[in-house]
Design an enzyme around this catalytic site. Structure first.
Site, PDB file in Angstrom:
ATOM      1  N   GLU A  49      55.128  83.882  69.257  1.00 41.54           N
ATOM      2  CA  GLU A  49      56.403  84.131  68.575  1.00 41.54           C
ATOM      3  C   GLU A  49      57.328  84.943  69.459  1.00 41.54           C
ATOM      4  OE1 GLU A  49      55.198  85.792  64.809  1.00 41.54           O
ATOM      5  OE2 GLU A  49      55.525  83.823  63.935  1.00 41.54           O
ATOM      6  N   GLU A  65      51.936  77.768  62.860  1.00 44.64           N
ATOM      7  CA  GLU A  65      51.354  78.670  61.863  1.00 44.64           C
ATOM      8  C   GLU A  65      52.063  78.399  60.563  1.00 44.64           C
ATOM      9  OE1 GLU A  65      51.555  82.932  62.625  1.00 44.64           O
ATOM     10  OE2 GLU A  65      51.073  82.597  64.731  1.00 44.64           O
TER      11      GLU A  65
HETATM   12  C1  IPT Z   1      52.967  85.810  62.545  1.00 49.87           C
HETATM   13  C2  IPT Z   1      52.090  86.033  63.759  1.00 49.87           C
HETATM   14  O1  IPT Z   1      52.307  85.080  64.754  1.00 49.87           O
HETATM   15  C3  IPT Z   1      50.644  86.079  63.420  1.00 49.87           C
HETATM   16  O2  IPT Z   1      49.961  86.605  64.528  1.00 49.87           O
HETATM   17  C4  IPT Z   1      50.409  86.900  62.186  1.00 49.87           C
HETATM   18  O3  IPT Z   1      50.719  88.214  62.485  1.00 49.87           O
HETATM   19  C5  IPT Z   1      51.285  86.389  61.078  1.00 49.87           C
HETATM   20  O4  IPT Z   1      52.599  86.486  61.424  1.00 49.87           O
HETATM   21  C6  IPT Z   1      51.188  87.158  59.783  1.00 49.87           C
HETATM   22  O5  IPT Z   1      49.915  87.139  59.299  1.00 49.87           O
HETATM   23  S1  IPT Z   1      54.517  86.569  62.848  1.00 49.87           S
HETATM   24  C7  IPT Z   1      55.585  86.398  61.443  1.00 49.87           C
HETATM   25  C8  IPT Z   1      56.945  86.827  61.886  1.00 49.87           C
HETATM   26  C9  IPT Z   1      55.640  85.029  60.939  1.00 49.87           C
END
Ligand code: IPT
Length: 957
Positions: A140, A241
C-alpha cells in the site's frame, strides 16, 4: 481465477500446522494463499537474518504445494499487517532517514533482508516447481507519504528500486501491487515503479466490531469495473486485499464480533458485488488470522489476531462465513465462462426487477453464459423483496420464474443467477437457484448442485433435447415443459431433491445442506499435482465437519477429513465407480442409497481426554522485580548517555531516554533514575510512552509511588507523583519505573509515526535540574542482540525472570518458594513470576485446540485505584509468549495456544508474570487451560516447534 486468502506463517509458529491451514483453505474451494513475511522478526539483530526453525519458510512452501495452493508472496519490506512498526525492525527506526524513502541510509538497511528473503521466495517460484506465482513489492505504498502529489518521481523511483532489488534476488513471477486509494498508481504503463498486475485494496465494512450489524456503506463500491477499465484495462481486475474480518485492541470488544461484522451476509453482499465487477484475482484478508504471540503486534491490537476470519484463531472451521466462502469459491472454480465475461454497469430496476433491487450483468464474451448479480440497491436493506427477472437465453427471453410466483431477496443477501451455463458439456438454460458446483462422474454422467435459502422459490431450466426430468428423491417439485425447455420449479426446504435428466443428476438443496458438501480435487500428474485445474477430476462428498483430500486407487476411495460428531459421509459423485471407501485410513462398510451414491458412517465417541486443572497444580514463585528491594545492583543496566537522537521527536531531556536509541524495542522496560537528595524534593512527573493501553508503575527506592493502569487509546501520558516523606539530604535515591510496551505504532503515511519512541519522553524532579538524575535502563536481555534466536527478537521483556530466561522450560527453581498465582498472587505492587508444569497426553488422531483462560470476576472497577483489579500478566508456554493479559482493560481473556507450542505428548512448562499495579498487590481471579473442541481429525500431528530449555545466561542481571 485466483481465489485466495491471507495467512501469515509468523502468526502460527508451528510449521507442522501450516498444512492444516492450507488444507482448510483448499477445502473451501480456494486456489491460493497470500502471505507476508515480517522483516522485524527475521532481522532483529542488524545483519543477522534468521530463517530457520519457526522462521523457516521451507515447510510453508512444501505444505502449500501438498495442499495444492498457489502463493502470493508479500515480503514488504514494510507490511503494516497490525504488526509492531509494520514489520520494520527496531534498529531501522533509529536511523535519521525517513522509512520507505529513497534515502540511501534507509535503503541500505533493507539489503540483507530483501536479498535473503528474495532468494528464498525466488527458489519457491512456480518456474522452479514451487507454489509462488505472484509477488507484491512494498505494501500500500500509494498513501506514502500522503496522497496530495502522489506519486512523485521519488515515490516512483522508490517502488522501482524495491522491484529491482527483488528482481536482482531472482524473482521472475509478475509483480502485483495493492493500491488502497484505487487511483491507478503503479498500474502497467505508468512508468517507473509500475507493476505487472495492478491491484486494489478495500475494507468496506470498516472496523467497528462493537457495532457489527451496522454496515457503513460509504466505502461500498458501485463501479469498480469501469474504474478498472480506465486504470488498467489490459490486466484482470485484481483485489489484492479485501476485508475478511477486522481487528480489535485493548479495551475493545471480543473479535468474535468482528466475525459478525464481516459475516456470511456481508460475504454474500459485498463479495458478490466484487464478482459483479468481474474480480479475477481476489484475496481475502484474513482467511486465518492467528496470534500476535511474542509481542509481534502493533499497539492497536492485543494477543489475538483472530480477525474474525473464516478460520478461527484455534484453526476451527465452524463459522458460517467459512461455509459461505466455500459456496462462492467452488462456484467460481467451475465457471470458466466467468473469467472471459465482461461486467457492465449495475442498474436498479433493470431486467424487470423492482427499483429497490440492483442487477449487474456479467456477460459472456466467448461463451453464451451470462451471470446476473442481484442485490438490494441499498446494500443494507433488511427488506424481503419479491422479484421476477427477465433475461435473454439462447432459446429466447424468459421471465423467471416462468411457472408461477416470484423470486425473493431476503434482506442482506445477493444472488448470482445464470443463463446458458455449461455443465461440462450439458447445457443449463437458466437457474435462479445458485450453483454450488458440478462434477463429472463415470462416462457422461454429471452431478449439478443448486441451492437456495429455505422458503425461496426457484427455477432451473434445461433444453428439451435432454430427457424428461424425473424426481428420484425428495418432496414434490413441479416439472413442466415450456416452449422449448424443461422447467424445474420448487420451493426450497430442508429436504434434498434429486432429479435425473438423462445422465445429469441435479441436486436441489437448501443452503445449509450445501454447506455440508465438499468438492475434492483428485491429484493429477505433475506439474499440476494438487494445484487446481479445470481439467481435473473431482469427487463430491456430503457430510462431515471438514473434508481435506481424496484419492482413488483402483475402485477404492480414500478420504481424509475431520468429524466432531457421528457422521454419515455420502460419496455423491466420483469420476470412476467406487466399491470401497476409507476415512482417515480406516475402511468402512458401504451402504448404497436409492440414488446410487455410497455412504459410510463414522462413529464419534468422546475421547475422554483428561486436561489438568492448572490452578490446582503446584506452582513455584520468584520475585521478578528485585529492582525495588534494597541493595539491587544495576551495574549491568544500560547507561542512558546519548546526548543526541535521530528520532523526529526532539529530545526534552539532557540525554535521550528513548529505549529504541539503546536497542530496546519490545515487551517492557525498567528505568532507574539515580540522584542524590537535597531535601527539597516534593514530587516528580514523568511523561511515559508505552503504546495504547500501556501501564507503568513507579517506585522511589522501596516505596511504591503509583501506577498508570492504562487506557485503551492512550499511548503516552504524564504522571505526577508525590513523595509522602521528606527525602534525606545527601542520600542516594533511585526512581524505578516499570513500563509496559504494547508494540510500536504502524506507519501513518509520511509521518514516520512508527518511530514514535517508547520509554521516558520527559521528566522533572522538584528541587532539581534534569541533569541531577542519571538514568539507566533495561529492556529484554541483550536488546537487539537478543538471547533467544529460536523464539525471536520480540518475545521477551525486561522483567527479571525474563532476563534470566526463567520463562523457558526447566528453570533452576529448586530453591524457589511455593506460591500459586490464583490462591496467593503477589501481596503488593510489583511483579511475581510463577511457574508450573504438567503433562498432556492427547491420543493421536485427535485435534484438540486449547486455550488458556483468565477468569475475570471483577472488571467493573476499572477506574478505581487500590482495588487489586489492576494487574497484567504475560503467559509463557514452553517459553513462547502466547498471552499478554490486562485484567482492567481486556477484552481478551482466552488465549489459544497451538499444538506444537503445547506439547501434546509430554511435558509442558508454563511461566506467568503477574504485575500488580495496585498498592495491595493482585491475585489472578482464575486461570485454566480449556479444550475448545475434540475433533477426530485427519490432520497430521505437527512436529513440535523447537523448544530449547533454560540455560544459564552469561552476565544476566
Ligand atoms: C491494510 C494493510 O495492507 C494490511 O497489512 C492490514 O493492515 C489491513 O490494512 C488491515 O487489517 S491497509 C488499509 C489502509 C486498507
Amino acid at each position: 481465477m485466483i481465489f485466495s486468502g491471507e495467512f501469515h506463517p509468523f502468526r502460527l509458529p508451528v510449521p507442522g500446522l501450516w498444512l492444516d491451514i492450507f488444507q482448510k483453505v483448499k477445502a473451501a474451494g480456494f486456489t491460493g494463499v497470500s502471505f507476508y513475511t515480517n522483516w522485524g522478526l527475521l532481522e532483529g539483530n542488524p545483519g543477522q537474518v534468521v530463517t530457520d526453525g519457526v522462521w523457516s519458510l521451507e515447510e510453508f512452501f512444501a505444505s502449500a504445494k501438498e495442499a495444492g495452493i498457489y502463493l502470493i508472496a508479500r515480503p514488504g519490506p514494510y507490511i503494516n499487517a497490525e504488526t509492531s512498526a509494520g514489520g520494520i525492525p527496531g534498529w531501522v527506526l533509529r536511523i535519521k532517514a525517513q522509512i520507505r524513502s529513497m534515502s540511501e541510509e534507509y535503503l541500505n538497511t533493507t539489503q540483507k533482508y530483501v536479498s535473503t528473503l528474495g532468494k528464498i521466495i525466488a527458489d519457491a517460484q512456480i518456474t522452479k516447481g514451487g507454489p509462488v506465482i505472484l509477488m507484491q513489492p512494498e505494501n500500500e505504498y500509494t498513501t506514502w507519504p500522503g496522497v496530495t502529489d502522489f506519486p512523485s518521481d521519488t515515490n516512483k523511483e522508490y517502488m522501482a528500486y524495491v522491484e529491482r532489488q527483488f528482481r536482482d534476488a531472482g524473482i521472475v513471477v509478475p509483480f502485483m501491487d495493492n493500491d488502497n486509494e484505487i487511483s491507478g498508481y503503479f498500474a502497467p504503463g505508468t512508468g517507473p515503479g509500475e507493476v505487472d498486475l495492478y491491484g486494489i485494496d478495500s475494507y468496506p465494512m470498516r472496523y467497528d466490531c462493537a457495532n457489527p450489524y451496522v454496515w457503513p456503506t460509504y466505502r461500498f463500491s458501485h463501479d469498480w469495473q469501469s474504474t478498472h477499465q480506465k486504470q488498467s484495462p489490459r490486466t484482470p481486475f485484481a483485489i489484492a486485499e479485501f476485508q475478511g474480518g477486522s481487528g480489535e485492541g485493548w479495551g475493545g470488544v471480543n473479535q468474535d464480533k468482528c466475525a459478525i461484522l464481516v459475516n456470511e451476509e456481508a460475504e454474500r453482499v459485498v463479495y458478490k458485488n466484487n464478482y459483479a465487477f468481474h474480480a479475477a484475482i481476489f484475496n481475502i484478508y484474513m482467511i486465518y488470522g492467528g496470534t500476535n504471540w511474542g509481542n509481534l503486534g502493533y499497539q492497536g491490537g492485543d494477543t489475538s489476531y483472530d480477525y474474525g476470519a473464516a478460520i478461527t484463531e484455534d484453526r476451527q472451521v465452524w463459522r458460517e462465513k467459512y461455509s459461505e466462502l466455500k459456496l462462492q469459491a467452488n462456484f467460481l472454480k467451475v465457471s470458466p465462462a466467468y473469467l472471459t465475461a465482461k461486467s457492465t454497469a449495475s442498474i436498479n430496476g433493470s431486467y424487470g426487477v423492482p427499483d429497490s433491487i440492483s442487477v449487474t450483468p456479467v456477460k459472456g464474451t466467448d461463451t453464451n453464459t451470462n451471470f446476473y448479480v442481484v442485490r438490494h440497491g441499498d446494500f443494507t436493506s433488511l427488506e424481503s423483496t419479491l422479484y421476477k427477472l427477465t433475461v435473454p437465453t439462447i432459446i429466447g427471453n424468459v421471465t423467471i420464474p416462468q411457472i408461477h410466483g416470484s423470486l425473493r431477496l431476503n434482506g442482506r443477501d445477493s444472488k448470482i443467477h445464470v443463463t446458458d451455463y455449461d455443465i461440462g458439456g450439458v447445457a443449463l438454460t437458466y437457474s435462479s437457484a445458485e450453483i454450488f458446483t458440478w462434477v463429472k462422474g463415470p462416462a457422461s454422467s454429471r452431478v449439478l448442485v443448486l441451492y437456495g435459502s429455505e422458503g425461496e422459490t426457484h427455477e432451473a431450466a434445461f433444453p428439451l433435447g435432454l430427457s424428461k426430468p424425473i424426481l428420484i428423491e425428495g418432496p414434490d417439485i413441479i416439472v413442466e415443459q415450456h416452449t422449448s425447455m424443461w422447467i424445474l420449479h420448487w420451493d426450497v426446504n430442508s429436504s434434498r431433491r434429486v432429479v435425473h435428466i438423462g445422465d445429469l443428476q441435479v441436486h436441489l438443496v437448501w443452503r445449509n445442506e450445501a454447506y455440508n458438501l465438499w468438492v475434492l480435487e483428485l491429484p493429477a500428474e505433475n506439474p499440476i499435482g494438487n494445484f487446481t485445474s479445470m481439467a481435473k477430476d473431482r469427487v463430491l462428498v456430503g457430510g462431515g465437519y471438514l473434508m481435506r483430500s481424496a484419492k482413488i486407487v483402483g475402485t477404492k476411495l480414500d478420504l481424509i477429513g475431520d468429524i466432531n460428531a457421528t457422521t454419515t459421509i455420502e460419496v455423491i459423485s466420483a469420476p470412476t465407480v467406487i466399491k470401497s471407501i476409507s476415512f482417515n485410513g480406516l475402511a468402512y462398510p458401504i451402504s448404497k442409497t436409492n440414488l446410487g451414491s455410497s455412504t459410510i458412517t463414522v462413529k464419534y465417541t468422546s475421547p475422554g481426554i483428561k486436561i489438568p486443572n492448572i490452578s490446582e497444580l503446584e506452582w513455584k514463585y520468584v520475585d521478578s522485580l528485585p529492582e525495588i528491594h534494597s541493595g539491587f545492583n544495576d551495574t549491568l543496566y544500560t547507561s542512558l548517555t546519548r546526548i543526541e537522537s535521530n528520532n523526529p521527536r526532539n529530545l526534552s531531556t539532557p540525554t535521550s531516554l528513548y529505549a529504541m536509541d539503546y536497542g530496546y524495542h519490545t515487551g517492557s522496560f525498567i528505568y532507574r533514575g539515580h540522584f542524590i537528595a537535597n531535601g527539597h524534593e516534593k514530587s516528580a512527573w514523568l511523561n511515559i510512552s508505552g503504546g495504547n493501553g500501556y501501564g507503568h508503575s513507579i517506585w522511589l527506592n522501596q516505596t511504591f509511588l503509583g501506577s498508570w493502569v492504562g487506557e485503551a487509546s492512550i499511548q503516552n501520558n504524564v504522571h505526577n507523583v508525590k513523595f509522602s516523606k521528606e527525602l534525606e539530604q545527601g542520600k542516594p535515591y533511585v526512581l524505578t519505573v516499570l513500563i509496559d510496551h504494547m508494540g510500536y505504532d504502524e506507519e501513518a503515511p509520511g509521518t514516520d509515526a512508527i518511530k514514535f519512541p517508547r520509554g521516558i519522553l520527559n521528566f522533572d524532579l522538584s528541587g532539581h535540574g534534569q541533569d541531577d538524575i542519571t538514568w539507566k535502563m533495561t529492556g529484554n536481555f541483550g536488546g537487539e542482540r537478543y538471547a533467544d534466536l529460536t523464539r525471536g527478537p520480540l518475545n521477551e521483556g525486561s522483567m527479571y525472570a525474563e532476563r534470566q530466561g526463567y520463562h523457558l522450560p526447566s528453570p533452576p527453581d529448586e530453591q524457589w518458594d511455593l506460591a500459586n498465582p490464583v490462591k496467593d498472587g503477589v501481596e503488593k505492587a510489583g511483579v511475581g513470576f510463577f511457574t508450573t508444569s504438567f503433562d498432556l497426553n492427547i491420543p493421536t488422531g485427535w485435534d484438540v485446540p486449547m486455550s488458556f483462560v483468565f477468569n475475570t470476576s471483577n472488571k467493573s472497577s476499572v477506574d478505581e485505584y487500590n482495588t487489586n483489579n489492576n494487574y497484567r500478566c504475560q503467559l509463557f508456554v514452553n517459553g513462547y509468549q502466547f498471552g499478554k493479559y490486562v485484567n482492567n482493560l481486556g477484552p481478551q481473556t482466552s488465549f489459544p495456544v497451538p499444538e506444537g507450542i503445547l506439547n501434546y505428548a509430554g511435558k509442558n512448562y508454563i511461566g506467568l508474570t503477574l504485575w500488580a499495579l495496585d498498592q495491595n498487590g493482585a491475585k489472578i481471579d482464575g486461570f485454566n487451560i480449556v479444550p475448545n473442541n475434540f475433533i477426530l481429525s485427519g490432520y497430521q500431528r505437527p512436529k513440535p516447534a523447537p523448544i530449547p530449555e533454560w540455560q544459564q545466561r552469561q552476565n544476566a542481571y
